[in-house]
Motif scaffolding. Structure first.
Motif, short mmCIF file in Angstrom:
data_model
loop_
_atom_site.label_atom_id
_atom_site.label_comp_id
_atom_site.label_asym_id
_atom_site.label_seq_id
_atom_site.Cartn_x
_atom_site.Cartn_y
_atom_site.Cartn_z
N VAL A 2 60.31 -43.33 -27.63
CA VAL A 2 59.01 -42.68 -27.79
C VAL A 2 59.04 -41.28 -27.20
O VAL A 2 58.47 -40.34 -27.76
N LEU A 3 59.74 -41.13 -26.08
CA LEU A 3 59.83 -39.81 -25.44
C LEU A 3 60.57 -38.82 -26.33
O LEU A 3 60.13 -37.67 -26.49
N GLU A 4 61.64 -39.24 -26.94
CA GLU A 4 62.40 -38.35 -27.82
C GLU A 4 61.58 -37.95 -29.04
O GLU A 4 61.57 -36.78 -29.44
N LEU A 5 60.87 -38.92 -29.62
CA LEU A 5 60.04 -38.60 -30.78
C LEU A 5 58.89 -37.66 -30.43
O LEU A 5 58.56 -36.76 -31.20
N GLY A 10 56.51 -32.32 -30.55
CA GLY A 10 55.95 -31.18 -29.82
C GLY A 10 56.63 -29.87 -30.16
O GLY A 10 55.99 -28.84 -30.33
N VAL A 11 57.94 -29.91 -30.28
CA VAL A 11 58.67 -28.70 -30.61
C VAL A 11 58.38 -28.27 -32.05
O VAL A 11 58.14 -27.09 -32.33
N ALA A 60 65.84 -20.56 -27.75
CA ALA A 60 66.92 -21.26 -27.06
C ALA A 60 66.45 -22.60 -26.51
O ALA A 60 67.16 -23.62 -26.64
N LEU A 61 65.27 -22.62 -25.91
CA LEU A 61 64.76 -23.88 -25.36
C LEU A 61 64.43 -24.88 -26.47
O LEU A 61 64.69 -26.08 -26.33
N SER A 62 63.86 -24.39 -27.57
CA SER A 62 63.55 -25.29 -28.68
C SER A 62 64.82 -25.89 -29.27
O SER A 62 64.87 -27.08 -29.59
N THR A 63 65.85 -25.07 -29.40
CA THR A 63 67.12 -25.56 -29.93
C THR A 63 67.73 -26.60 -29.00
O THR A 63 68.19 -27.65 -29.47
N ALA A 64 67.71 -26.34 -27.70
CA ALA A 64 68.29 -27.29 -26.75
C ALA A 64 67.53 -28.61 -26.75
O ALA A 64 68.15 -29.69 -26.73
N VAL A 65 66.21 -28.55 -26.81
CA VAL A 65 65.42 -29.77 -26.79
C VAL A 65 65.61 -30.56 -28.09
O VAL A 65 65.78 -31.79 -28.05
N LEU A 66 65.60 -29.86 -29.22
CA LEU A 66 65.78 -30.57 -30.49
C LEU A 66 67.16 -31.22 -30.60
O LEU A 66 67.27 -32.37 -31.03
N PHE A 86 62.99 -28.58 -19.76
CA PHE A 86 63.10 -27.58 -20.83
C PHE A 86 61.96 -27.74 -21.83
O PHE A 86 61.43 -26.75 -22.33
N PHE A 87 61.60 -28.97 -22.13
CA PHE A 87 60.52 -29.24 -23.08
C PHE A 87 59.19 -28.69 -22.56
O PHE A 87 58.46 -28.02 -23.30
#
Length: 118
Positions: A2-5, A10-11, A60-66, A86-87
């Protein structure tokens, strides 16, 4: 899971649209600027460079989180705790972009062609 989804949602729903709107408003100037051409140019260069650095950090943060969230979903692994930091930082920067230079200008209300309606 659920956290990953929720991180992916969010991103995709906040950070990526903020990035797209921020790129559109990168060079937009609003407000009062001085009459001195050199000071105006220096302030514009500083403003655009800070905005570009902010957009680069959001990217950069969006890429790392995704990448981390999708990888954790596919491989069924536990995500590192730094990804959640990061999220949160990515969402805060996306909100900053949306509230400052990422928003669209309001269109001015046009007056009617004939004053008879008044």
């Amino acid at each position: 899971m659920v956290l990953e989804l929720s991180m992916i949602a969010g991103v995709v729903l906040l950070a990526l649209p903020a990035l797209a709107l921020g790129i559109g408003g990168l060079r937009r100037r609003t407000g009062h600027f001085s009459n001195d051409v050199g000071a105006d140019r220096a302030s514009l260069v500083l403003l655009v460079s800070i905005r570009a650095l902010t957009l680069l950090l959001v990217f950069a943060l969006s890429t790392a989180v995704l990448v981390s969230a999708i990888g954790a979903l596919v491989r069924d692994l536990e995500m590192p705790r730094l990804v959640s930091v990061f999220f949160v930082l990515d969402l805060l920067l996306a909100v900053l972009v949306l509230l400052t230079f990422g928003r669209r200008d309001r269109r001015r209300v046009r007056r009617r062609a004939t004053p008879a309606g008044r």
